[in-house]
Scaffold this motif. Structure first.
Motif, PDB file in Angstrom:
ATOM      1  N   LYS A  43     -10.172 -50.130  63.346  1.00  0.00           N
ATOM      2  CA  LYS A  43      -9.515 -50.697  62.165  1.00  0.00           C
ATOM      3  C   LYS A  43      -7.995 -50.708  62.331  1.00  0.00           C
ATOM      4  O   LYS A  43      -7.342 -51.658  61.915  1.00  0.00           O
ATOM      5  N   SER A  44      -7.446 -49.661  62.939  1.00  0.00           N
ATOM      6  CA  SER A  44      -5.979 -49.563  62.994  1.00  0.00           C
ATOM      7  C   SER A  44      -5.356 -50.793  63.641  1.00  0.00           C
ATOM      8  O   SER A  44      -4.328 -51.292  63.196  1.00  0.00           O
ATOM      9  N   SER A  62      -1.584 -43.902  54.009  1.00  0.00           N
ATOM     10  CA  SER A  62      -2.679 -43.113  54.567  1.00  0.00           C
ATOM     11  C   SER A  62      -2.711 -41.763  53.864  1.00  0.00           C
ATOM     12  O   SER A  62      -1.663 -41.198  53.554  1.00  0.00           O
ATOM     13  N   ASP A 136      -4.997 -47.595  54.402  1.00  0.00           N
ATOM     14  CA  ASP A 136      -6.042 -47.015  55.252  1.00  0.00           C
ATOM     15  C   ASP A 136      -6.898 -46.084  54.405  1.00  0.00           C
ATOM     16  O   ASP A 136      -6.435 -45.566  53.394  1.00  0.00           O
TER      17      ASP A 136
END
Ligand code: ADP
Ligand code: MG
Ligand code: ZN
Length: 603
Positions: A43-44, A62, A136
């Motif tokens: 995902k990052s 995050s 995130d």
């Protein structure tokens, strides 16, 4: 630069994985996007690549303050200017970082959600050019999720307060529809692209064991993987303490982690694990969200978690680098009872009205039943998980513990008929245990109390053990021939499939005798000189990482080292083609690693 060039230049990868391209394109187009991808799917990269290509700053929100440093270290290793803003910085460091951010020195800034509300940060955000906001672990915004963070709710107001609203990308591994809806609604996403990728993780091997002695089973698993990095999840702090001490006493290098420890010990344990100073982490589920260590080779669950979402998320921390890794669950009936107790006595529901609380409890019990069914099924474990997440999957994956041939099909026509008859004739009022006692002709308190010894089916299966009868009942429940009611005392009735199934032809997978069983195949290992070279490259990596004070896996992943050991590049150009080698890392480390490889060949 195109996104493909960015992928190769910075990350050293040749191809996008499923869903990454679509997410990147949407965000580059200025469109909001929501990605539901399993842990380890990558995902990052979906916000890091847009961050490199967009003109301004990408803010990454995050929840994991303790991990931001490592994430930023990883990016800097690849030559991507990044920083983090959170409570681990001193005030001076914080001001300095903000100054540099204002000067446009960073492409990516990680921030804790709590920061968004502070005046200093707001003042910065109003004047800065923010091209993208990435959220995130976006499920933290949902009360339905396991990791609710009140400060996440403030994110949309923050985004609206920015001069020009940048696109918002939200990322999570949590698949439940309630949570997905909450994310889109509470984050106020505008017609987001929704990207759900396959939940299958091909490199993960799944197995459920039901050992007599969990400690002995765990010790065998750990000893069978010397030097490999693993996580052992326990359900309680007490279990963590005991299991960790047990492993340490037997010479295993282990650390512990749970919410009851001092912040300092937790930080130390986590760091020891990330920096490979200990190989086994024994922890509660407080450990792990966002642990990006890519070379975790196995995850053992010492206790069954409360639902398949939690299980898959925790187990998924194995093998992020794509190499074969194992996910093993040590199951016992006690785990079911403990979880039931926690669900029905969990305190956190006090502020809810009674109906909502009851609905949540029933939902949790339902999830627990599905988790339990995973532990008891004889069918393919991978298929079981994928079906749970609403995906199609073949009947057999051929690489899980159940597919690996530990079971053989047995005719159970006679037993099935006897069980169904017993359920019908006793009116569907009894639970699994009493039915098994009755069919086996046992003389127990329950049998006497309900006069089961007067039933015509009493003792009809006395050639089987009660355990075997219970297994058959559960199999019939799985097949929908019987059905288990909900509530605190589930009883067995007839299922939807009872009518049209021919019981006499029914076959059930049963455990093979010990002799006929295969043990789970260990992941393919390197052999001979490749293994030796791999070992040397690991040592070089450890030395390099130590000199810079960074975790080894941010220098190169195990996967990269393996490829180096097998393909043995001789020139810088060849070195650059290896997966995980970007421009900056090639420049920084190429010489030393090439020297190690060529030196080794000289032997
Ligand atoms: P997630 O956040 O989805 O759990 P990460 O973003 O931490 O996963 O990525 C997991 C691993 O996969 C990382 O080591 C990352 O470098 C690697 N990865 C991501 N995308 C790719 C790709 N296209 N090719 C190869 N490896 C990739
Ligand atoms: Mg992640
Ligand atoms: Zn399978």
């Amino acid at each position: 630069m195109t996104k493909e060039e960015a992928l190769k230049t910075y990350f050293g990868y040749d191809e996008f994985r499923g869903g990454q391209r679509e997410m990147i394109d949407a965000l580059l187009d200025g469109r909001d996007a929501l990605a539901i991808m399993p842990t380890g799917a990558g995902k990052s990269l979906c916000y890091q690549i847009p961050a490199l290509l967009l003109p301004g700053i990408t803010l990454v929100i995050s929840p994991l303050v303790s991990l931001m440093r490592d994430q930023v270290t990883g990016l800097r290793q690849m030559g991507i200017p990044a920083a983090f803003l959170n409570s681990t910085l001193t005030f001076r460091q914080y001001l300095l970082a903000l100054d540099r951010a204002r000067e446009g020195r960073y492409k990516i800034i990680y921030v804790a959600p709590e920061r968004l509300e502070t005046e200093g940060f707001r003042a910065f955000a109003e004047t800065a050019e923010i091209s993208l906001v990435a959220v995130d672990e976006a499920h933290c915004i949902s009360q339905w999720g396991q990791d609710f963070r009140p400060s996440y709710v403030k994110i949309p107001a923050f985004v609206e307060s920015l001069g020009r609203r940048p696109p918002v990308g939200a990322f999570t591994a949590t698949a439940t529809p309630e949570v997905q809806e909450d994310i889109a609604r509470l984050l106020a996403l505008r017609e987001p692209l929704r990207m759900t990728t396959g939940f299958d993780r091909e490199n993960l091997f799944f197995e459920v064991q039901q050992p007599q002695d969990k400690r002995a089973a765990l010790l065998e698993l750990v000893r069978g993987r010397p030097g490999k990095c693993g996580i052992v999840y326990c359900s309680t702090r007490k279990n963590v303490e005991e299991v960790c001490a047990f492993l340490q006493e037997r010479g295993i290098s282990a650390a512990r982690y749970h919410a009851g420890l001092e912040a300092e010990e937790r930080r130390q344990s986590q760091e020891d694990f990330l920096y490979d100073r200990v190989s086994v982490m024994v922890a509660t589920n407080a450990f792990g969200m966002g642990i990006d260590k890519s070379d975790v080779r196995y995850v053992v669950h010492y206790n069954m978690p409360k639902d398949i979402e939690s299980y898959y998320q925790e187990a998924g921390r194995a093998g992020r680098d794509g190499l074969p890794s194992s996910c093993i669950l040590l199951f016992s009936g006690q785990d079911v009872r403990t979880n039931e107790y926690l669900i029905t006595h969990g305190g956190a529901r006090e502020e809810l009205d009674q109906r909502t609380a009851a609905a949540l409890e029933e939902r949790d019990l339902q999830r627990l039943r599905q988790m339990t069914a995973y532990c008891r099924t004889r069918r393919c474990l991978r298929q079981h998980i994928l079906h749970y997440f609403g995906e199609l999957a073949p009947d057999r994956c051929n690489v899980c513990g159940n597919c690996l041939n530990n079971f053989e099909e047995a005719d159970i026509g006679r037993e099935a008929a006897a069980i169904v008859r017993c359920v019908t004739e006793t009116g569907g009022h009894f639970g699994v245990n009493i039915l098994a006692e009755t069919l086996c002709g046992a003389e127990t308190a329950g049998v006497r109390k309900y006069h089961m010894d007067r039933e015509r089916t009493y003792g009809l299966l006395k050639d089987l053990t009660q355990q075997a009868v219970r297994e058959r009942i559960r199999f019939l429940i799985e097949e929908n021939i019987l059905a288990l009611s909900s509530g605190p005392y589930p009883v067995v009735g007839l299922g939807d499939g009872a009518r049209d199934r021919d019981l006499s032809a029914l076959r059930m997978p049963v455990l093979k005798s010990e002799a006929g069983r295969q043990r789970a195949a260990a992941p393919a290992e390197l052999e001979g000189s490749a293994a030796e070279l791999f070992g040397r490259l690991r040592m070089l990596r450890a030395k390099t990482a130590r000199m810079q004070g960074v975790p080894a896996y941010v220098v190169f992943s195990d996967k990269t080292l393996r490829e180096l050991a097998v393909t043995r590049p001789q020139t810088m150009a060849e070195f650059r083609t290896v997966s995980g080698v970007g421009e900056v890392k090639a420049g920084r480390y190429g010489k030393a690693f090439l020297a190690e490889i060529t030196g080794f060949e000289g032997f």
